[in-house]
Scaffold this motif. Structure first.
Motif, short mmCIF file in Angstrom:
data_model
loop_
_atom_site.label_atom_id
_atom_site.label_comp_id
_atom_site.label_asym_id
_atom_site.label_seq_id
_atom_site.Cartn_x
_atom_site.Cartn_y
_atom_site.Cartn_z
N VAL A 195 -82.96 22.43 -17.44
CA VAL A 195 -82.80 23.33 -16.28
C VAL A 195 -84.15 23.56 -15.61
N PHE A 196 -85.18 23.90 -16.40
CA PHE A 196 -86.51 24.14 -15.82
C PHE A 196 -87.02 22.89 -15.09
N ASP A 197 -86.81 21.72 -15.72
CA ASP A 197 -87.28 20.48 -15.13
C ASP A 197 -86.62 20.24 -13.77
N THR A 198 -85.34 20.56 -13.69
CA THR A 198 -84.62 20.37 -12.43
C THR A 198 -85.09 21.37 -11.38
N LEU A 199 -85.30 22.62 -11.81
CA LEU A 199 -85.85 23.62 -10.87
C LEU A 199 -87.21 23.15 -10.38
N ALA A 247 -85.00 10.94 -8.47
CA ALA A 247 -85.70 10.91 -7.19
C ALA A 247 -84.71 11.00 -6.03
N MET A 248 -83.50 10.44 -6.20
CA MET A 248 -82.53 10.47 -5.10
C MET A 248 -82.07 11.90 -4.81
N ALA A 249 -82.03 12.76 -5.84
CA ALA A 249 -81.70 14.16 -5.60
C ALA A 249 -82.77 14.79 -4.72
N SER A 250 -84.01 14.41 -4.99
CA SER A 250 -85.13 14.92 -4.21
C SER A 250 -85.04 14.43 -2.76
N VAL A 251 -84.72 13.16 -2.58
CA VAL A 251 -84.59 12.60 -1.22
C VAL A 251 -83.46 13.29 -0.47
N ALA A 252 -82.34 13.51 -1.17
CA ALA A 252 -81.20 14.19 -0.53
C ALA A 252 -81.60 15.59 -0.09
N ALA A 267 -83.45 29.20 9.96
CA ALA A 267 -84.66 29.89 9.49
C ALA A 267 -85.25 29.13 8.30
N ILE A 268 -86.59 29.14 8.23
CA ILE A 268 -87.29 28.33 7.23
C ILE A 268 -86.89 28.70 5.80
N GLN A 269 -86.66 30.01 5.54
CA GLN A 269 -86.33 30.41 4.17
C GLN A 269 -84.96 29.91 3.75
N LEU A 270 -84.02 29.99 4.68
CA LEU A 270 -82.67 29.51 4.39
C LEU A 270 -82.70 27.99 4.22
N THR A 271 -83.48 27.32 5.07
CA THR A 271 -83.63 25.88 4.98
C THR A 271 -84.14 25.48 3.59
N ALA A 272 -85.21 26.14 3.17
CA ALA A 272 -85.81 25.83 1.88
C ALA A 272 -84.82 26.11 0.75
N LEU A 273 -84.12 27.25 0.87
CA LEU A 273 -83.19 27.63 -0.19
C LEU A 273 -82.05 26.62 -0.32
N LEU A 274 -81.47 26.22 0.82
CA LEU A 274 -80.35 25.29 0.77
C LEU A 274 -80.81 23.92 0.25
N SER A 275 -82.00 23.49 0.69
CA SER A 275 -82.55 22.23 0.22
C SER A 275 -82.75 22.27 -1.29
N PHE A 276 -83.27 23.41 -1.75
CA PHE A 276 -83.49 23.63 -3.18
C PHE A 276 -82.17 23.53 -3.95
N VAL A 277 -81.16 24.21 -3.44
CA VAL A 277 -79.86 24.25 -4.13
C VAL A 277 -79.23 22.85 -4.17
N ILE A 278 -79.31 22.14 -3.05
CA ILE A 278 -78.70 20.80 -2.99
C ILE A 278 -79.37 19.86 -4.00
N CYS A 283 -80.96 20.61 -6.77
CA CYS A 283 -80.55 20.99 -8.13
C CYS A 283 -79.11 20.56 -8.39
N ALA A 284 -78.24 20.80 -7.41
CA ALA A 284 -76.82 20.53 -7.61
C ALA A 284 -76.59 19.04 -7.85
N ILE A 285 -77.25 18.19 -7.05
CA ILE A 285 -77.05 16.74 -7.21
C ILE A 285 -77.51 16.29 -8.59
#
Lengths: 217, 217, 217
Positions: free
Chosen positions: C98-102, C157-162, C176-187, C189-191
């Motif tokens: 989990v930490f590694d993915t975060l 790496a593909m999760a990172s690219v996505a 907004a930049i914070q929402l952008t970052a948050l959604l990118s972060f979640v995607i 991790c989810a992948i």
């Protein structure tokens, strides 16, 4: 004045011997893997200039070997020597070991001083000293498809780090720069020599399997 | 004017074909190790842009591929081609070899010219030309956990170095830049083609053991 | 204001946990190869700071770890933890994952944002995000003389690219930049989580031999 010239000459001599010994190390390892002459030259260059190049790229400096062809020439001489008299070189094992250790100690100090000149804090300078002295050997092992020997069992980089801490400590005590460099140099060499002489090495990391085996056995 | 446009177009065509052939080389080597698509792409990219990136970092320039997405796209096309028609590609072995050699020669000249533009002396430029043409293949072999083939037996980097010396010599003689580049290009290609055609390679380095065996046998 | 502080604190906490998990990953892989403590430390450092260092060198920035000793210290703590309680750590496998993915997701976003701050276009920023998150693991595998696992079979790496493409898309939509970052972060991790959970991986590249075998069999 006279002393300064002597020191500068001694430093240049050690730098040349160190570069030569580093190059020899790379070329002989390449020979053990049956690389051709070009491969030997590249491995020799990698050991001789690899660490300093990584340091300079991270400091934002022009890589040192691009400002003076001596390192390229020195490696070419080392290659000729290995090709022409590799048999006689076997008897010089101890000499190569000594030159290599002098090179490690000198490159460490050169790395520290250049980093401080570029305004880096001391903890960065110590790491850069270690990289300058040790990273070339790691690149060599990567090119040769070996596991890097200094990451597995040898006290090599740690001697460089210890020398770096001595340099730091003496600098904090306002000791003269030449004495600081000299003592740091001596400590690095001494640790390396003693570690090899008395077969001292760092403990290996244990894996979970082994730990279980020990516990259950 | 018309000639210049023709030369520029020819150069762009060769650069695209060279990049494509370099990428194909990386992807096919990755396929032999059963890497996945992403691994194939990374190996393709490594061959196509690795050498030039090392050169640019050492010159203090922005890596060339960051200024134009063509190299990233070209490698993606190469990946698609390997995935879709890898069987038909087998018949094109000779074509890949020719493109790869054209790429080597062109990348060598590009590396020399960029280094000279950045004010480096000629001996640095020749090394940079060699790195631009050859380092990508070394990175590929490191990623694939192979011993780098150009360090073991192939006349590859040496063709690039020879082309670099030709470039230097003709520049000293004040030959026009286009003729200089053309002759350097032709020499690099010719050496590579002839070396492969007649199985010419550099001598291997001998180890002490072998020397002893020869002496005692 | 209060929200900003909370976000900054959360980000620092994730960065520390991510660095720690990355370092643990390097050290444990080194342990499996019986490297010594120093080798473990170097492998830990390589994973924790390798990707970001490559990014910074290519951007022409000072490598981030040279501006703050926290990464060096964090890796030292990870080394102590592996040495002292490697048995207990086995039970924490899922926590490390989990930490590694975060860490992957956070490092990706950090890489994208830093590249954009340096005036790079979005396609470069996505590549830099991927390098920041993934290159450390490749360096680790090179040091350990393994074939890089993320090039062979893992969706990493593909999760990172996505996540990078999500960041780009939302930025284009003026989110907004914070929402952008948050959604990118979640995607990201989810992948990664879903790929591991359902054993999804990219197709492997086929070699010519295999294709022939399939055709003839």
């Amino acid at each position: 004045m006279n002393d300064d010239v002597t020191i500068a000459t001694a430093q240049q001599l050690i730098e040349f011997l160190g570069t030569f010994a580093f190059a020899i190390s790379g070329i002989r390892h390449a020979a053990a893997k049956h690389f051709d002459w070009f491969g030997g030259y590249v491995c020799g260059i990698a050991v001789a200039i690899g660490g300093g190049t990584i340091r300079d790229v991270m400091l934002g400096a022009t890589p040192f070997w691009m400002t003076n062809p001596i390192y390229i020439i020195c490696t070419a001489l080392a290659l000729c020597m290995v090709i022409l008299c590799s048999k006689r070189m076997e008897r010089l094992q101890n000499a190569w070991f000594v030159f290599d250790t002098l090179g490690l100690a000198l490159f460490t100090i050169a790395g520290i001083q250049k980093s401080l000149d570029y305004g880096q804090p001391f903890w960065v300078a110590i790491i850069m000293g270690c990289i300058t002295g040790s990273a070339g050997g790691v690149i060599r092992d990567i090119l040769l498809n070996n596991e890097p020997v200094i990451l597995r069992k040898e006290i090599y980089a740690m001697a460089s780090v210890a020398g770096g801490f001595v340099y730091w400590g003496l600098s904090e005590l306002d000791v003269a720069i030449q004495l600081t460099a000299l003592l740091s140099f001596v400590i690095t060499c001494a640790i390396r020599f003693l570690a090899v002489r008395y077969h001292v090495s760092l403990p290996q990391l244990k894996t979970d399997d082994e730990i279980n085996r020990v516990d259950n056995g």
